[in-house]
Design an enzyme around this catalytic site. Structure first.
Site, PDB file in Angstrom:
ATOM      1  N   ASP A 108       0.786  -1.178  -0.043  1.00 16.68           N
ATOM      2  CA  ASP A 108       0.089  -0.106  -0.130  1.00 16.68           C
ATOM      3  C   ASP A 108       0.969   1.269   0.053  1.00 16.68           C
ATOM      4  O   ASP A 108       1.670   1.274   0.704  1.00 16.68           O
ATOM      5  CB  ASP A 108      -0.804   0.156   1.194  1.00 16.68           C
ATOM      6  CG  ASP A 108      -2.140   0.928   1.044  1.00 16.68           C
ATOM      7  OD1 ASP A 108      -3.354   0.205   0.696  1.00 16.68           O
ATOM      8  OD2 ASP A 108      -2.154   2.035   0.677  1.00 16.68           O
TER       9      ASP A 108
ATOM     10  N   ILE B 216       2.270   0.900  -7.163  1.00 14.33           N
ATOM     11  CA  ILE B 216       2.009  -0.193  -8.203  1.00 14.33           C
ATOM     12  C   ILE B 216       1.781   0.152  -9.666  1.00 14.33           C
ATOM     13  O   ILE B 216       1.844  -0.505 -10.365  1.00 14.33           O
ATOM     14  CB  ILE B 216       0.806  -0.940  -7.781  1.00 14.33           C
ATOM     15  CG1 ILE B 216      -0.264  -0.363  -7.315  1.00 14.33           C
ATOM     16  CG2 ILE B 216       1.269  -2.121  -6.502  1.00 14.33           C
ATOM     17  CD1 ILE B 216      -1.267   0.192  -8.473  1.00 14.33           C
TER      18      ILE B 216
ATOM     19  N   ASN C  49      -5.687  -4.832  -6.548  1.00 11.90           N
ATOM     20  CA  ASN C  49      -6.951  -4.282  -5.902  1.00 11.90           C
ATOM     21  C   ASN C  49      -6.779  -2.657  -5.544  1.00 11.90           C
ATOM     22  O   ASN C  49      -7.672  -2.034  -5.577  1.00 11.90           O
ATOM     23  CB  ASN C  49      -7.000  -5.034  -4.547  1.00 11.90           C
ATOM     24  CG  ASN C  49      -7.950  -4.245  -3.596  1.00 11.90           C
ATOM     25  OD1 ASN C  49      -9.092  -4.277  -3.420  1.00 11.90           O
ATOM     26  ND2 ASN C  49      -7.429  -3.371  -2.420  1.00 11.90           N
TER      27      ASN C  49
ATOM     28  N   TYR D   5     -13.503   6.099 -14.174  1.00 10.35           N
ATOM     29  CA  TYR D   5     -13.346   4.849 -13.351  1.00 10.35           C
ATOM     30  C   TYR D   5     -14.047   3.536 -14.149  1.00 10.35           C
ATOM     31  O   TYR D   5     -13.488   2.757 -14.329  1.00 10.35           O
ATOM     32  CB  TYR D   5     -14.090   5.317 -12.228  1.00 10.35           C
ATOM     33  CG  TYR D   5     -14.119   4.064 -11.272  1.00 10.35           C
ATOM     34  CD1 TYR D   5     -12.965   3.566 -10.450  1.00 10.35           C
ATOM     35  CD2 TYR D   5     -15.123   3.269 -10.966  1.00 10.35           C
ATOM     36  CE1 TYR D   5     -13.055   2.470  -9.432  1.00 10.35           C
ATOM     37  CE2 TYR D   5     -15.406   2.179 -10.048  1.00 10.35           C
ATOM     38  CZ  TYR D   5     -14.342   1.828  -9.168  1.00 10.35           C
ATOM     39  OH  TYR D   5     -14.256   1.000  -8.438  1.00 10.35           O
TER      40      TYR D   5
ATOM     41  N   LYS E 117     -12.214   0.336 -15.227  1.00 10.15           N
ATOM     42  CA  LYS E 117     -12.547  -0.855 -14.654  1.00 10.15           C
ATOM     43  C   LYS E 117     -12.982  -1.799 -15.972  1.00 10.15           C
ATOM     44  O   LYS E 117     -12.879  -3.121 -15.600  1.00 10.15           O
ATOM     45  CB  LYS E 117     -13.740  -0.697 -13.734  1.00 10.15           C
ATOM     46  CG  LYS E 117     -13.183  -0.097 -12.388  1.00 10.15           C
ATOM     47  CD  LYS E 117     -12.068  -0.956 -11.654  1.00 10.15           C
ATOM     48  CE  LYS E 117     -11.809  -0.490 -10.358  1.00 10.15           C
ATOM     49  NZ  LYS E 117     -10.688  -1.218  -9.833  1.00 10.15           N
TER      50      LYS E 117
ATOM     51  N   THR F 187     -16.486   0.665   2.764  1.00 14.44           N
ATOM     52  CA  THR F 187     -15.063   1.013   2.557  1.00 14.44           C
ATOM     53  C   THR F 187     -14.808   2.476   2.703  1.00 14.44           C
ATOM     54  O   THR F 187     -16.050   3.140   2.398  1.00 14.44           O
ATOM     55  CB  THR F 187     -14.079   0.511   1.659  1.00 14.44           C
ATOM     56  OG1 THR F 187     -14.041   1.198   0.369  1.00 14.44           O
ATOM     57  CG2 THR F 187     -14.097  -0.893   1.563  1.00 14.44           C
TER      58      THR F 187
HETATM   59  N1  LIG Z   1     -15.786  -0.597  -1.999  1.00 10.05           N
HETATM   60  C1  LIG Z   1     -16.510  -0.843  -3.143  1.00 10.05           C
HETATM   61  O1  LIG Z   1     -17.728  -1.373  -2.886  1.00 10.05           O
HETATM   62  C2  LIG Z   1     -15.822  -1.336  -4.343  1.00 10.05           C
HETATM   63  C3  LIG Z   1     -16.746  -1.322  -5.269  1.00 10.05           C
HETATM   64  C4  LIG Z   1     -16.242  -1.879  -6.767  1.00 10.05           C
HETATM   65  C5  LIG Z   1     -14.723  -1.933  -6.982  1.00 10.05           C
HETATM   66  N2  LIG Z   1     -13.844  -1.546  -5.826  1.00 10.05           N
HETATM   67  C6  LIG Z   1     -12.682  -1.561  -6.175  1.00 10.05           C
HETATM   68  O2  LIG Z   1     -12.087  -2.487  -5.010  1.00 10.05           O
HETATM   69  C7  LIG Z   1     -10.473  -1.915  -4.697  1.00 10.05           C
HETATM   70  C8  LIG Z   1     -10.400  -1.568  -3.372  1.00 10.05           C
HETATM   71  O3  LIG Z   1     -11.188  -0.492  -2.809  1.00 10.05           O
HETATM   72  P1  LIG Z   1     -11.413  -0.069  -1.353  1.00 10.05           P
HETATM   73  O4  LIG Z   1     -13.118   0.176  -1.586  1.00 10.05           O
HETATM   74  O5  LIG Z   1     -10.961  -1.217  -0.520  1.00 10.05           O
HETATM   75  O6  LIG Z   1     -10.812   1.208  -1.295  1.00 10.05           O
HETATM   76  P2  LIG Z   1      -9.875   1.733  -0.247  1.00 10.05           P
HETATM   77  O7  LIG Z   1      -9.755   3.479  -0.632  1.00 10.05           O
HETATM   78  O8  LIG Z   1     -10.406   1.440   1.113  1.00 10.05           O
HETATM   79  O9  LIG Z   1      -8.579   0.958  -0.380  1.00 10.05           O
HETATM   80  C9  LIG Z   1      -7.551   1.413  -1.594  1.00 10.05           C
HETATM   81  C10 LIG Z   1      -6.143   1.270  -1.181  1.00 10.05           C
HETATM   82  O10 LIG Z   1      -5.439   1.369  -2.272  1.00 10.05           O
HETATM   83  C11 LIG Z   1      -4.225   2.153  -1.888  1.00 10.05           C
HETATM   84  N3  LIG Z   1      -3.528   2.640  -3.018  1.00 10.05           N
HETATM   85  C12 LIG Z   1      -4.190   3.744  -3.839  1.00 10.05           C
HETATM   86  N4  LIG Z   1      -3.145   3.983  -4.768  1.00 10.05           N
HETATM   87  C13 LIG Z   1      -2.119   3.144  -4.777  1.00 10.05           C
HETATM   88  C14 LIG Z   1      -1.026   2.981  -5.581  1.00 10.05           C
HETATM   89  N5  LIG Z   1      -0.770   3.841  -6.488  1.00 10.05           N
HETATM   90  N6  LIG Z   1      -0.076   2.066  -5.279  1.00 10.05           N
HETATM   91  C15 LIG Z   1      -0.253   1.334  -3.972  1.00 10.05           C
HETATM   92  N7  LIG Z   1      -1.349   1.388  -3.089  1.00 10.05           N
HETATM   93  C16 LIG Z   1      -2.435   2.196  -3.718  1.00 10.05           C
HETATM   94  C17 LIG Z   1      -4.993   2.982  -0.970  1.00 10.05           C
HETATM   95  O11 LIG Z   1      -3.749   3.819  -0.087  1.00 10.05           O
HETATM   96  C18 LIG Z   1      -5.954   2.441  -0.098  1.00 10.05           C
HETATM   97  O12 LIG Z   1      -5.332   2.112   1.190  1.00 10.05           O
HETATM   98  C19 LIG Z   1     -10.515  -0.634  -5.779  1.00 10.05           C
HETATM   99  O13 LIG Z   1      -9.800  -1.215  -6.942  1.00 10.05           O
HETATM  100  C20 LIG Z   1     -11.960  -0.258  -5.893  1.00 10.05           C
HETATM  101  O14 LIG Z   1     -12.045   0.450  -7.268  1.00 10.05           O
HETATM  102  C21 LIG Z   1     -14.544  -1.244  -4.584  1.00 10.05           C
END
Ligand SMILES: NC(=O)c1ccc[n+]([C@@H]2O[C@H](COP(=O)([O-])OP(=O)(O)OC[C@H]3O[C@@H](n4cnc5c(N)ncnc54)[C@H](O)[C@@H]3O)[C@@H](O)[C@H]2O)c1
Length: 304
Positions: free
Chosen positions: A40, A76, A102, A173, A177, A207
């Site tokens: 992260d 990443i 992720n 987004y 995606k 989240t």
């Molecule tokens: N939460 C949902 O309902 C939901 C729905 C559809 C898709 N998603 C996808 O799930 C994944 C996780 O989302 P989440 O809801 O847990 O969000 P979140 O913000 O809680 O966690 C995402 C994490 O990614 C880290 N991050 C961001 N850019 C980065 C980089 N360049 N290198 C390394 N780390 C990095 C952030 O610091 C954060 O800790 C994402 O890809 C999001 O688009 C989430």
């Protein structure tokens, strides 16, 4: 005698695992015997640099529970970050079995207000942020296969309902995606011969990214089941990243609460071949006739 843990001895990278879904995945993999690289960068909700890097905290949480984990704080979406991420797995544990892509963030705007920066940042973190770790892991696995050490490797990518159906206010987004689904299909086809399976999930959970959208989602009355807990998404991610998912590749699953859905993608619908070039008027008439027999697409999220 109880069954051995599903991921016993496997080495698993989870990107963006400092919080939210990634953290839940990392803890779930550790509970199934995997050794973790917890990545992260630690950024704010919109990708702006933040003070804290939560990867170390999650790695510590796993070690405190008796598991094995190392933190990686790189970006990443850069070649150096992705290469050093794979290197960390190999230098720490001597192998890599599973990559869970992720990490990401949002810059939501209606298209007319969407700046080039908001477009680039979101495409970069999600699409390039999937491609680069995948590319470096794939190069390692191909080298392993060529050296006669057949990998039994897995990649789990993170798409979204926004990428599958579209989502109002999320043009950047949704495009990123949807691109991740295309990348998943190609990677699955290219990497199968090297013993690598590649699938994608479209999750939903509460989240910091969705706090406001899901604030009102309550547990089912009386059941005590919190359907929006990110930990509900992780069991499928763990299975897809384990040897037990043999034969499953190039697929997309929606997963939320207690529900798992196989998403069925684009396929030919009604079709007609004239065997010659249409005039525009004829093409339009034919398109309307075909549409009258076609299934209507699912509604775009947030559309009126
Ligand atoms: N939460 C949902 O309902 C939901 C729905 C559809 C898709 N998603 C996808 O799930 C994944 C996780 O989302 P989440 O809801 O847990 O969000 P979140 O913000 O809680 O966690 C995402 C994490 O990614 C880290 N991050 C961001 N850019 C980065 C980089 N360049 N290198 C390394 N780390 C990095 C952030 O610091 C954060 O800790 C994402 O890809 C999001 O688009 C989430």
């Amino acid at each position: 005698m109880s069954a051995p843990p599903l991921c016993h001895g496997r080495v698993v990278i989870v990107t963006g695992a400092g919080r939210g879904l990634g953290r839940a995945h990392a803890l779930a993999y550790a509970a199934e015997g995997a050794r973790l690289v917890v990545n992260d960068l630690g950024v704010g909700l919109d990708g702006t640099p933040a003070e804290d890097s939560p990867a170390a905290r999650v790695a510590e949480e796993i070690r405190a529970a008796g598991g094995e984990a190392v933190a990686h704080g790189g970006d990443i979406a850069t070649t150096e970050g992705a290469a050093s991420l794979v290197r960390t797995a190999l230098e720490t544990y001597g192998r890599l079995d599973t990559l869970v892509n992720n990490a990401g963030f949002l810059r939501d705007r209606m298209l007319v207000n969407l700046d080039e920066d908001d477009w680039d940042a979101v495409m970069r973190v999600h699409l390039k942020g999937h491609f680069l770790p995948l590319r470096h892991a794939a190069a390692h696995w191909r080298a392993e296969a060529r050296a006669g050490r057949a990998p039994d490797a897995r990649v789990v990518n993170t798409s979204s309902g926004a990428g599958l159906l579209g989502s109002v206010g999320q043009g950047n987004y949704s495009a990123a995606k949807a691109g991740i689904v295309g990348l998943t299909l190609v990677a699955a086809a290219e990497m199968e011969r090297y013993g690598v399976q590649v699938n994608a999930i479209a999750p939903a959970a509460r989240t910091r990214m969705t706090e406001r959208a899901f604030a009102d989602a309550m547990a089912a009355p009386g059941s005590g089941f919190d359907a929006m807990d990110p930990g509900n998404v992780s069991p499928l991610v763990v299975w897809l990243g384990s040897a037990a998912s043999a034969g499953v590749t190039g697929r997309v699953f929606e997963t939320e609460g207690g529900r798992i859905t196989v998403m069925e993608g684009w396929r030919p619908g009604p079709s007609v071949d004239k065997g010659a070039r249409w005039t525009p008027a004829e093409a339009g008439e034919t398109a309307r006739a075909l549409l009258s027999r076609a299934e209507a697409p699912g509604a775009v999220y947030g559309a009126l």
